[in-house]
Design a protein around this motif. Structure first.
Motif, mmCIF file in Angstrom:
data_model
loop_
_atom_site.group_PDB
_atom_site.id
_atom_site.type_symbol
_atom_site.label_atom_id
_atom_site.label_comp_id
_atom_site.label_asym_id
_atom_site.label_seq_id
_atom_site.Cartn_x
_atom_site.Cartn_y
_atom_site.Cartn_z
ATOM 1 N N PHE A 17 0.805 -1.207 0.000
ATOM 2 C CA PHE A 17 0.000 0.000 0.000
ATOM 3 C C PHE A 17 0.849 1.273 0.000
ATOM 4 O O PHE A 17 0.367 2.345 -0.304
ATOM 5 N N PHE A 18 2.123 1.139 0.338
ATOM 6 C CA PHE A 18 3.002 2.294 0.389
ATOM 7 C C PHE A 18 3.784 2.499 -0.908
ATOM 8 O O PHE A 18 4.469 3.489 -1.068
ATOM 9 N N VAL A 19 3.679 1.556 -1.833
ATOM 10 C CA VAL A 19 4.426 1.640 -3.083
ATOM 11 C C VAL A 19 3.646 2.500 -4.069
ATOM 12 O O VAL A 19 2.474 2.262 -4.312
ATOM 13 N N ASN A 20 4.291 3.516 -4.608
ATOM 14 C CA ASN A 20 3.639 4.371 -5.597
ATOM 15 C C ASN A 20 3.768 3.756 -6.975
ATOM 16 O O ASN A 20 4.799 3.206 -7.330
ATOM 17 N N ALA A 21 2.707 3.878 -7.752
ATOM 18 C CA ALA A 21 2.741 3.366 -9.116
ATOM 19 C C ALA A 21 3.629 4.262 -9.973
ATOM 20 O O ALA A 21 3.715 5.465 -9.767
ATOM 21 N N THR A 47 2.544 -4.656 -13.399
ATOM 22 C CA THR A 47 1.433 -4.608 -12.450
ATOM 23 C C THR A 47 1.555 -3.400 -11.532
ATOM 24 O O THR A 47 2.614 -3.144 -10.976
ATOM 25 N N GLY A 48 0.465 -2.661 -11.428
ATOM 26 C CA GLY A 48 0.413 -1.508 -10.540
ATOM 27 C C GLY A 48 0.796 -0.191 -11.166
ATOM 28 O O GLY A 48 0.637 0.863 -10.551
ATOM 29 N N ASP A 49 1.302 -0.204 -12.401
ATOM 30 C CA ASP A 49 1.663 1.051 -13.074
ATOM 31 C C ASP A 49 0.422 1.786 -13.559
ATOM 32 O O ASP A 49 -0.605 1.178 -13.848
ATOM 33 N N SER A 50 0.545 3.089 -13.661
ATOM 34 C CA SER A 50 -0.478 3.910 -14.294
ATOM 35 C C SER A 50 -0.089 4.102 -15.750
ATOM 36 O O SER A 50 1.054 4.454 -16.040
ATOM 37 N N ILE A 51 -1.020 3.847 -16.656
ATOM 38 C CA ILE A 51 -0.754 3.900 -18.087
ATOM 39 C C ILE A 51 -1.449 5.113 -18.685
ATOM 40 O O ILE A 51 -2.638 5.343 -18.440
ATOM 41 N N SER A 73 -2.524 -6.040 -14.779
ATOM 42 C CA SER A 73 -3.218 -5.361 -13.685
ATOM 43 C C SER A 73 -2.636 -3.971 -13.460
ATOM 44 O O SER A 73 -1.877 -3.746 -12.521
ATOM 45 N N PRO A 74 -2.987 -3.011 -14.311
ATOM 46 C CA PRO A 74 -2.493 -1.655 -14.095
ATOM 47 C C PRO A 74 -3.261 -0.981 -12.964
ATOM 48 O O PRO A 74 -4.362 -1.418 -12.606
ATOM 49 N N LYS A 75 -2.674 0.058 -12.415
ATOM 50 C CA LYS A 75 -3.408 0.852 -11.430
ATOM 51 C C LYS A 75 -4.562 1.532 -12.135
ATOM 52 O O LYS A 75 -5.685 1.550 -11.645
ATOM 53 N N ASN A 76 -4.277 2.086 -13.312
ATOM 54 C CA ASN A 76 -5.315 2.686 -14.140
ATOM 55 C C ASN A 76 -4.788 2.866 -15.557
ATOM 56 O O ASN A 76 -3.586 2.796 -15.800
#
Length: 94
Positions: A17-21, A47-51, A73-76
């Motif tokens: 939860f503390f890792v920024n995308a 996974t977790g990146d913003s695109i 699974s991107p962040k958005n």
């Protein structure tokens, strides 16, 4: 000592939860292939990146195309300024 261990355990289990995308921007520098690292600022999204797909960053001929079955699974995913994303395969986004 127990409070200290509890705090460490709390940090360990909540670390994701503390890792920024990372923001990955489509540039289409090489070709329209989604899976070509050189078409992205900072390499392929993980996974977790913003695109971000923004038509101001690429030519129409190199608009992104997903042409092989994919799952990620991107962040958005943001498509803006008349950006285009073509999907010619099965895509699962979770």
């Amino acid at each position: 000592m127990i409070k200290k261990l509890f705090f460490v355990a709390l940090l360990f289990f909540n670390a994701p939860f503390f890792v920024n995308a990372t923001i990955k921007i489509w540039t289409g520098t090489i070709n329209p292939n989604w899976n070509t690292a050189g078409n992205w600022s900072g390499g392929l999204p993980v996974t977790g990146d913003s695109i971000v797909i923004d038509a101001n960053n690429y030519t129409l001929a190199n608009a992104p195309v997903i042409s092989s079955n994919s799952s990620f699974s991107p962040k958005n995913i943001t498509v803006q300024n008349n950006g285009i994303l073509t999907i010619n395969a099965s895509l699962t986004v979770t």
